[in-house]
Design a protein around this motif. Sequence first.
Motif, PDB file in Angstrom:
ATOM      1  N   ARG A  52       0.828  -1.209   0.000  1.00 41.60           N
ATOM      2  CA  ARG A  52       0.000   0.000   0.000  1.00 41.60           C
ATOM      3  C   ARG A  52       0.865   1.263   0.000  1.00 41.60           C
ATOM      4  N   VAL A  53       1.906   1.267   0.828  1.00 42.38           N
ATOM      5  CA  VAL A  53       2.790   2.437   0.897  1.00 42.38           C
ATOM      6  C   VAL A  53       3.437   2.704  -0.460  1.00 42.38           C
ATOM      7  N   GLU A  54       3.912   1.654  -1.106  1.00 43.55           N
ATOM      8  CA  GLU A  54       4.569   1.824  -2.404  1.00 43.55           C
ATOM      9  C   GLU A  54       3.571   2.270  -3.473  1.00 43.55           C
ATOM     10  N   LEU A  55       2.375   1.690  -3.455  1.00 47.15           N
ATOM     11  CA  LEU A  55       1.380   2.045  -4.470  1.00 47.15           C
ATOM     12  C   LEU A  55       0.819   3.452  -4.267  1.00 47.15           C
ATOM     13  N   GLU A  56       0.964   4.004  -3.078  1.00 49.33           N
ATOM     14  CA  GLU A  56       0.462   5.347  -2.809  1.00 49.33           C
ATOM     15  C   GLU A  56       1.456   6.436  -3.193  1.00 49.33           C
ATOM     16  N   VAL A  57       2.580   6.058  -3.787  1.00 46.81           N
ATOM     17  CA  VAL A  57       3.569   7.055  -4.211  1.00 46.81           C
ATOM     18  C   VAL A  57       2.974   7.991  -5.260  1.00 46.81           C
ATOM     19  N   ASP A  58       2.056   7.517  -6.079  1.00 43.93           N
ATOM     20  CA  ASP A  58       1.381   8.409  -7.037  1.00 43.93           C
ATOM     21  C   ASP A  58       0.808   9.616  -6.305  1.00 43.93           C
ATOM     22  N   ARG A  59       0.102   9.332  -5.217  1.00 44.92           N
ATOM     23  CA  ARG A  59      -0.494  10.415  -4.432  1.00 44.92           C
ATOM     24  C   ARG A  59       0.599  11.282  -3.811  1.00 44.92           C
ATOM     25  N   ASN A  60       1.659  10.654  -3.306  1.00 42.89           N
ATOM     26  CA  ASN A  60       2.755  11.417  -2.699  1.00 42.89           C
ATOM     27  C   ASN A  60       3.377  12.389  -3.691  1.00 42.89           C
ATOM     28  N   LEU A  77      11.814  16.008 -11.937  1.00 44.11           N
ATOM     29  CA  LEU A  77      12.338  14.857 -12.667  1.00 44.11           C
ATOM     30  C   LEU A  77      12.550  13.683 -11.726  1.00 44.11           C
ATOM     31  N   PHE A  78      13.137  13.950 -10.572  1.00 45.38           N
ATOM     32  CA  PHE A  78      13.360  12.873  -9.611  1.00 45.38           C
ATOM     33  C   PHE A  78      12.046  12.299  -9.113  1.00 45.38           C
ATOM     34  N   TYR A  79      11.134  13.158  -8.636  1.00 49.90           N
ATOM     35  CA  TYR A  79       9.862  12.671  -8.086  1.00 49.90           C
ATOM     36  C   TYR A  79       9.080  11.858  -9.113  1.00 49.90           C
ATOM     37  N   ALA A  80       8.862  12.459 -10.264  1.00 50.32           N
ATOM     38  CA  ALA A  80       7.917  11.912 -11.234  1.00 50.32           C
ATOM     39  C   ALA A  80       8.517  10.903 -12.203  1.00 50.32           C
ATOM     40  N   ASP A  81       9.791  11.042 -12.532  1.00 52.22           N
ATOM     41  CA  ASP A  81      10.363  10.191 -13.581  1.00 52.22           C
ATOM     42  C   ASP A  81      11.330   9.129 -13.079  1.00 52.22           C
ATOM     43  N   VAL A  82      11.821   9.280 -11.855  1.00 49.95           N
ATOM     44  CA  VAL A  82      12.750   8.284 -11.312  1.00 49.95           C
ATOM     45  C   VAL A  82      12.115   7.557 -10.130  1.00 49.95           C
ATOM     46  N   TRP A  83      11.781   8.288  -9.083  1.00 55.38           N
ATOM     47  CA  TRP A  83      11.285   7.699  -7.842  1.00 55.38           C
ATOM     48  C   TRP A  83       9.913   7.044  -8.027  1.00 55.38           C
ATOM     49  N   GLN A  84       8.967   7.764  -8.604  1.00 54.23           N
ATOM     50  CA  GLN A  84       7.600   7.250  -8.745  1.00 54.23           C
ATOM     51  C   GLN A  84       7.542   5.917  -9.502  1.00 54.23           C
ATOM     52  N   PRO A  85       8.136   5.792 -10.693  1.00 52.85           N
ATOM     53  CA  PRO A  85       8.048   4.512 -11.408  1.00 52.85           C
ATOM     54  C   PRO A  85       8.695   3.353 -10.638  1.00 52.85           C
ATOM     55  N   GLY A 102      -2.433 -15.784  -1.126  1.00 52.67           N
ATOM     56  CA  GLY A 102      -3.854 -16.039  -0.925  1.00 52.67           C
ATOM     57  C   GLY A 102      -4.576 -14.895  -0.236  1.00 52.67           C
ATOM     58  N   ARG A 103      -3.946 -13.738  -0.178  1.00 51.27           N
ATOM     59  CA  ARG A 103      -4.564 -12.567   0.448  1.00 51.27           C
ATOM     60  C   ARG A 103      -5.167 -11.683  -0.640  1.00 51.27           C
ATOM     61  N   PRO A 104      -6.121 -10.836  -0.276  1.00 56.63           N
ATOM     62  CA  PRO A 104      -6.717  -9.964  -1.293  1.00 56.63           C
ATOM     63  C   PRO A 104      -5.733  -8.926  -1.810  1.00 56.63           C
ATOM     64  N   ALA A 105      -5.985  -8.456  -3.007  1.00 57.02           N
ATOM     65  CA  ALA A 105      -5.152  -7.415  -3.603  1.00 57.02           C
ATOM     66  C   ALA A 105      -5.204  -6.160  -2.737  1.00 57.02           C
ATOM     67  N   THR A 106      -4.159  -5.396  -2.770  1.00 60.96           N
ATOM     68  CA  THR A 106      -4.040  -4.162  -2.010  1.00 60.96           C
ATOM     69  C   THR A 106      -4.913  -3.080  -2.619  1.00 60.96           C
ATOM     70  N   THR A 107      -5.532  -2.280  -1.762  1.00 60.27           N
ATOM     71  CA  THR A 107      -6.295  -1.132  -2.219  1.00 60.27           C
ATOM     72  C   THR A 107      -5.627   0.120  -1.674  1.00 60.27           C
ATOM     73  N   PRO A 108      -4.818   0.787  -2.499  1.00 61.20           N
ATOM     74  CA  PRO A 108      -4.149   1.991  -2.006  1.00 61.20           C
ATOM     75  C   PRO A 108      -5.127   3.151  -1.837  1.00 61.20           C
ATOM     76  N   GLU A 109      -4.803   4.050  -0.910  1.00 62.81           N
ATOM     77  CA  GLU A 109      -5.570   5.276  -0.716  1.00 62.81           C
ATOM     78  C   GLU A 109      -5.012   6.321  -1.657  1.00 62.81           C
ATOM     79  N   LEU A 110      -5.736   6.639  -2.717  1.00 62.68           N
ATOM     80  CA  LEU A 110      -5.243   7.585  -3.710  1.00 62.68           C
ATOM     81  C   LEU A 110      -5.954   8.934  -3.662  1.00 62.68           C
ATOM     82  N   GLU A 111      -6.885   9.088  -2.751  1.00 62.82           N
ATOM     83  CA  GLU A 111      -7.636  10.336  -2.637  1.00 62.82           C
ATOM     84  C   GLU A 111      -6.994  11.244  -1.606  1.00 62.82           C
TER      85      GLU A 111
END
Length: 111
Positions: A52-60, A77-85, A102-111
């Motif tokens: 979840r923490v990693e998938l929420e980087v879009d929001r960060n 460039l660092f935030y959006a093109d290196v770190w985020q991907p 066998g666990r459910p997929a993660t639901t990141p908080e993107l709002e």
Amino acid sequence: MAEQITQQRILEHVQRLGEQYPPISLDSVDRQVNDPRAVAERYGHVVDYLARVELEVDRNVLELLVLLPDVQEVDRLFYADVWQPQEIQHGLILDRLQQDLGRPATTPELE
């Protein structure tokens, strides 16, 4: 005498980071787990949190760009093109591992 840190040197460093450490391909990761149930019981909540923490980087990244609207191009460039991907790919890998356990997929908080 130490070399001076300049914007150009920082830019070149960020570009090198992106080139030397591209996002990890999901297909290149060995997710084999010998006892998925035991791993899920003991560490499933940790894998979920990390995914979840990693998938929420879009929001960060969006938050950083809103909070720092006049950020220098090298920072953007660092935030959006290196770190985020890189971080998003880590999240996708951890999410897939979670599903392998066998666990459910993660639901990141993107709002």
